[in-house]
Design a protein around this motif. Structure first.
Motif, mmCIF file in Angstrom:
data_model
loop_
_atom_site.group_PDB
_atom_site.id
_atom_site.type_symbol
_atom_site.label_atom_id
_atom_site.label_comp_id
_atom_site.label_asym_id
_atom_site.label_seq_id
_atom_site.Cartn_x
_atom_site.Cartn_y
_atom_site.Cartn_z
ATOM 1 N N HIS A 89 0.828 -1.049 -0.196
ATOM 2 C CA HIS A 89 0.462 0.076 -0.134
ATOM 3 C C HIS A 89 1.001 1.148 -0.349
ATOM 4 O O HIS A 89 0.189 2.508 0.730
ATOM 5 C CB HIS A 89 -1.388 0.163 1.758
ATOM 6 C CG HIS A 89 -2.377 -1.309 1.855
ATOM 7 N ND1 HIS A 89 -1.482 -2.258 1.395
ATOM 8 C CD2 HIS A 89 -3.232 -1.182 0.448
ATOM 9 C CE1 HIS A 89 -3.008 -3.076 1.458
ATOM 10 N NE2 HIS A 89 -3.970 -2.294 0.661
ATOM 11 N N GLY A 90 2.328 1.211 -0.340
ATOM 12 C CA GLY A 90 2.950 2.424 -0.451
ATOM 13 C C GLY A 90 3.552 2.972 0.823
ATOM 14 O O GLY A 90 4.597 3.723 1.124
ATOM 15 N N TYR A 91 3.195 2.161 2.217
ATOM 16 C CA TYR A 91 3.878 2.235 3.147
ATOM 17 C C TYR A 91 5.499 2.541 3.335
ATOM 18 O O TYR A 91 5.875 3.120 3.908
ATOM 19 C CB TYR A 91 3.823 1.660 4.571
ATOM 20 C CG TYR A 91 1.889 1.985 4.900
ATOM 21 C CD1 TYR A 91 1.233 3.194 5.147
ATOM 22 C CD2 TYR A 91 0.823 0.976 4.522
ATOM 23 C CE1 TYR A 91 0.348 3.967 5.774
ATOM 24 C CE2 TYR A 91 0.298 1.058 4.775
ATOM 25 C CZ TYR A 91 -0.824 2.541 4.557
ATOM 26 O OH TYR A 91 -2.274 2.804 5.252
ATOM 27 N N ALA A 92 5.939 1.028 3.177
ATOM 28 C CA ALA A 92 7.345 0.942 2.408
ATOM 29 C C ALA A 92 8.362 2.209 1.818
ATOM 30 O O ALA A 92 9.320 2.626 2.003
ATOM 31 C CB ALA A 92 8.044 -0.309 2.789
ATOM 32 N N LYS A 93 7.713 2.037 1.370
ATOM 33 C CA LYS A 93 8.166 3.478 0.146
ATOM 34 C C LYS A 93 7.836 4.603 0.475
ATOM 35 O O LYS A 93 9.078 5.183 0.564
ATOM 36 C CB LYS A 93 7.307 3.262 -1.324
ATOM 37 C CG LYS A 93 8.195 4.223 -2.429
ATOM 38 C CD LYS A 93 7.288 4.265 -3.756
ATOM 39 C CE LYS A 93 8.413 5.064 -4.414
ATOM 40 N NZ LYS A 93 7.732 5.053 -6.175
ATOM 41 N N ARG A 94 7.588 4.886 1.548
ATOM 42 C CA ARG A 94 7.352 6.370 2.564
ATOM 43 C C ARG A 94 8.310 6.556 3.533
ATOM 44 O O ARG A 94 8.868 7.336 3.348
ATOM 45 C CB ARG A 94 5.675 6.998 2.422
ATOM 46 C CG ARG A 94 4.757 7.399 1.634
ATOM 47 C CD ARG A 94 3.450 7.928 2.071
ATOM 48 N NE ARG A 94 2.371 6.417 1.592
ATOM 49 C CZ ARG A 94 1.466 6.212 1.873
ATOM 50 N NH1 ARG A 94 0.879 6.585 2.880
ATOM 51 N NH2 ARG A 94 0.309 5.200 1.438
ATOM 52 N N LEU A 95 8.239 5.527 3.883
ATOM 53 C CA LEU A 95 9.519 5.035 5.422
ATOM 54 C C LEU A 95 10.985 5.009 4.697
ATOM 55 O O LEU A 95 11.799 6.005 5.275
ATOM 56 C CB LEU A 95 9.123 3.634 6.077
ATOM 57 C CG LEU A 95 8.643 3.602 6.963
ATOM 58 C CD1 LEU A 95 8.121 2.211 7.554
ATOM 59 C CD2 LEU A 95 8.801 4.417 8.277
#
Length: 144
Positions: A89-95
């Motif tokens: 859901h894109g959380y790792a990319k945001r981190l």
């Protein structure tokens, strides 16, 4: 929401880290994360969904040689984790983006990471977020 962890967040980070590195308990890692969070050459970011911590990323500066790089220091992703229901859901990319921004603030022009050869999920994540493979190595050890 992504935020930089403070000393008050050390237990939350340690609990998430115990999911990434299950051979350690949160209690075993707590002191290390308290130290890491206070270390100016490191940064830890937390990801929240509806005020619930669902992931973290730890990065730091490496001044020694980093495979495939030509500058120093190099920003280095030491670990990244998102709880399974929130993956893809894109959380790792945001981190990761938070880690990269922090590394740029520290003067880095390169960012690196690693994963175990057998960890195909991590390999795919790294490739999907723009890393390019620099090398593959197998490390050896023996008891003396």
């Amino acid at each position: 929401m992504i935020c930089k962890a403070t000393i008050n967040d050390a237990l939350i980070v340690a609990q998430l880290a115990a999911k990434l590195w299950p051979h350690h308990t949160a209690e075993e890692m707590l002191a290390d994360f308290e130290e890491t969070i206070q270390n100016e050459t490191c940064a830890v970011f937390l990801c929240y969904n509806n005020n619930v911590p669902i992931g973290f990323a730890q990065c730091g500066l490496r001044h020694d040689y980093v495979e495939g790089t030509s500058t120093s220091p190099v920003g280095y992703l030491e670990g990244i984790y998102v709880d399974p229901p929130y993956r893809k859901h894109g959380y790792a990319k945001r981190l990761l983006t938070a880690c990269e921004a922090w590394a740029k603030e520290q003067g880095c022009t390169e960012f690196a990471s690693d994963c175990e050869l057998h960890n195909t999920d991590s390999l795919q994540f790294h490739l999907n977020v723009g890393f390019e493979e620099a090398n593959r190595i197998i490390c050896f050890r023996k008891t003396l």
